[in-house]
Structures are given as C-alpha cells and as structure tokens.
Design a protein around this motif. Structure first.
Motif, PDB file in Angstrom:
ATOM      1  N   VAL A   1      -6.246   4.033  -1.679  1.00  0.00           N
ATOM      2  CA  VAL A   1      -5.543   2.819  -2.108  1.00  0.00           C
ATOM      3  C   VAL A   1      -6.163   1.592  -1.436  1.00  0.00           C
ATOM      4  CG1 VAL A   1      -3.334   1.602  -2.050  1.00  0.00           C
ATOM      5  CG2 VAL A   1      -3.398   4.020  -2.626  1.00  0.00           C
TER       6      VAL A   1
ATOM      7  N   VAL B   1       1.708   6.458  -7.033  1.00  0.00           N
ATOM      8  CA  VAL B   1       0.545   7.066  -7.669  1.00  0.00           C
ATOM      9  C   VAL B   1       0.227   8.439  -7.089  1.00  0.00           C
ATOM     10  CG1 VAL B   1      -1.893   6.700  -8.242  1.00  0.00           C
ATOM     11  CG2 VAL B   1      -0.336   4.774  -8.173  1.00  0.00           C
TER      12      VAL B   1
ATOM     13  N   LEU C   1      -7.827  -1.565  -3.427  1.00  0.00           N
ATOM     14  CA  LEU C   1      -7.364  -2.944  -3.247  1.00  0.00           C
ATOM     15  C   LEU C   1      -8.502  -3.846  -2.774  1.00  0.00           C
ATOM     16  CD1 LEU C   1      -3.821  -2.330  -1.712  1.00  0.00           C
ATOM     17  CD2 LEU C   1      -4.383  -3.040  -4.043  1.00  0.00           C
TER      18      LEU C   1
ATOM     19  N   LYS D   1       3.907   1.612  -1.112  1.00  0.00           N
ATOM     20  CA  LYS D   1       4.531   1.780  -2.429  1.00  0.00           C
ATOM     21  C   LYS D   1       3.548   2.360  -3.432  1.00  0.00           C
ATOM     22  CE  LYS D   1       7.965  -1.886  -2.137  1.00  0.00           C
ATOM     23  NZ  LYS D   1       8.396  -3.192  -2.667  1.00  0.00           N
ATOM     24  N   ILE D   2       2.334   1.827  -3.449  1.00  0.00           N
ATOM     25  CA  ILE D   2       1.324   2.331  -4.379  1.00  0.00           C
ATOM     26  C   ILE D   2       1.006   3.785  -4.078  1.00  0.00           C
ATOM     27  CG2 ILE D   2      -1.080   2.091  -5.137  1.00  0.00           C
ATOM     28  CD1 ILE D   2      -0.788  -0.934  -4.582  1.00  0.00           C
ATOM     29  N   THR D   3       0.838   4.107  -2.809  1.00  0.00           N
ATOM     30  CA  THR D   3       0.548   5.481  -2.407  1.00  0.00           C
ATOM     31  C   THR D   3       1.645   6.431  -2.880  1.00  0.00           C
ATOM     32  OG1 THR D   3      -0.643   4.689  -0.466  1.00  0.00           O
ATOM     33  CG2 THR D   3       0.056   6.983  -0.432  1.00  0.00           C
TER      34      THR D   3
ATOM     35  N   MET E   1       0.819  -1.191   0.000  1.00  0.00           N
ATOM     36  CA  MET E   1       0.000   0.000   0.000  1.00  0.00           C
ATOM     37  C   MET E   1       0.865   1.258   0.000  1.00  0.00           C
ATOM     38  SD  MET E   1      -3.277  -0.411   2.421  1.00  0.00           S
ATOM     39  CE  MET E   1      -2.422  -1.313   3.673  1.00  0.00           C
TER      40      MET E   1
ATOM     41  N   LYS F   1      -3.783   7.098   1.201  1.00  0.00           N
ATOM     42  CA  LYS F   1      -3.730   5.696   1.612  1.00  0.00           C
ATOM     43  C   LYS F   1      -5.129   5.098   1.705  1.00  0.00           C
ATOM     44  CE  LYS F   1      -1.654   2.747   5.133  1.00  0.00           C
ATOM     45  NZ  LYS F   1      -0.857   2.714   6.371  1.00  0.00           N
TER      46      LYS F   1
END
Length: 185
Positions: free
Chosen positions: A15, A8, A19, A3-5, A1, A12
């Motif tokens: 995200v 992109v 997910l 890393k994605i936050t 999470m 959070k």
C-alpha cells in the motif's frame, strides 16, 4: 494506509509503494500542467504567506524533530475552498519569494499579504501584480482601510497541516510529494 490495507487485504508495504506511485503521478501531472494562480483583476485576490513545517520539539520530550522547513504558498480566493500552490523554499528573502510568485502568478492579479519585509514594494518585483495590499497582524486580522487579509492562505495551510497531523507527520524528503498531491486534488 490502515484502512486501505484492511479493505483491500494487501500488505502495508505494498500500500505504501502504491501511494508513493500515485503521488508521483500527481507530481508528473503538475510538471506537465503547472499551477497558475490569480488573474481576473480587482475582484479576485491572491493571498501569499510562508509557513513553517517540522517545528522543533517542545520541552525536550519525544522524538528529536528535524530542522524547520519553510514553505511559501499562494492561495487563489476565486475558489471555495481556495485553490493554492506551495513550495519548499530555502530562504524567505525577496529574490526567492518573488521568483516563486513570478513563476505561478497570472497577469492582472491583486495580492494580499502580511507585512513581512520581503514583500515591501512587491509590485516593483512582480510584473503580474496590479495591486498589493497588506495587513499588519500585530493590530488586525483584516486591515480596516483596505479589507486586506490572509485568512484564506492560513486556512489552506491549516487543511494541509491537518492532513499531515492525521498521518502523524511525514519525512522531510517526502514533504514536497505530499504537497504536490494536495495541490493536484
């Protein structure tokens, strides 16, 4: 999470919601296309086992753990790594476990398991099972006479539990959705 936050650049909470929606897509696809394991006769083996999740805390330290959750699984050794199926079960008795096996197992399947008492005379309760071999883990990891072992299903458990450990655990209510995502992949 995280890393994605960072990649992109969205909050959070967003995200997390995305997910959750993606896991729901996996769950919906599995409902439309149920997992079927095994088949192919004596050359291909399905291994079965149960595993405990959400263990109790040790030494009275840390957060209070939830009651343990038992998960039953099947691993198809035709694939490397093994393709599997797992489901939360309320009981580890014969009727519960054979119901799962009968729902998921393809005809003409060979099963390997440990000697858990619910697996006694398994062929009498699972019509798709043409052969059932067991290994007694007290003495061997691989049965010296039959070659039966449960190492693939243990590896399957390990891969999934490592994912949960990397996430620092999941809430009990979400465990099946994470299992569905893992099976879907």
């Amino acid at each position: 999470m995280t890393k994605i936050t960072n990649i992109v650049g969205i909050p959070k909470k967003t995200v997390i919601k995305m997910l959750q929606l993606l896991r729901q897509v996996c769950t919906n696809d599995l409902a439309r296309n149920p997992v079927a394991i095994g088949g192919g006769g004596a050359n291909f083996v399905v291994q079965i086992d149960e595993s405990q999740f959400h263990h109790r805390q040790r030494g009275g330290r840390g957060r209070r753990a939830q009651a343990p959750v038992w998960v039953f699984g099947l691993a198809d050794t035709q694939y490397t790594p093994a393709k599997g199926y797992m489901e939360i079960v309320n009981r580890r008795n014969r009727p519960t476990l054979t119901a799962v096996i009968n729902r998921v197992l393809n005809p003409n399947s060979v099963i390997h398991s440990d000697e858990w008492r619910a697996y006694n005379r398994l062929r009498n309760f699972v019509p798709n099972c043409i052969q059932h071999d067991t290994v007694n883990h007290t003495y061997n990891f691989v049965d010296p006479l039959t070659g039966a072992h449960t190492q693939n299903i243990e590896s399957y458990w390990n891969r999934f539990k490592l994912k949960l450990k990397a996430m620092k655990g999941v809430e009990r209510a979400n465990l099946q959705s994470y299992m569905n995502e893992f099976m879907w992949r």
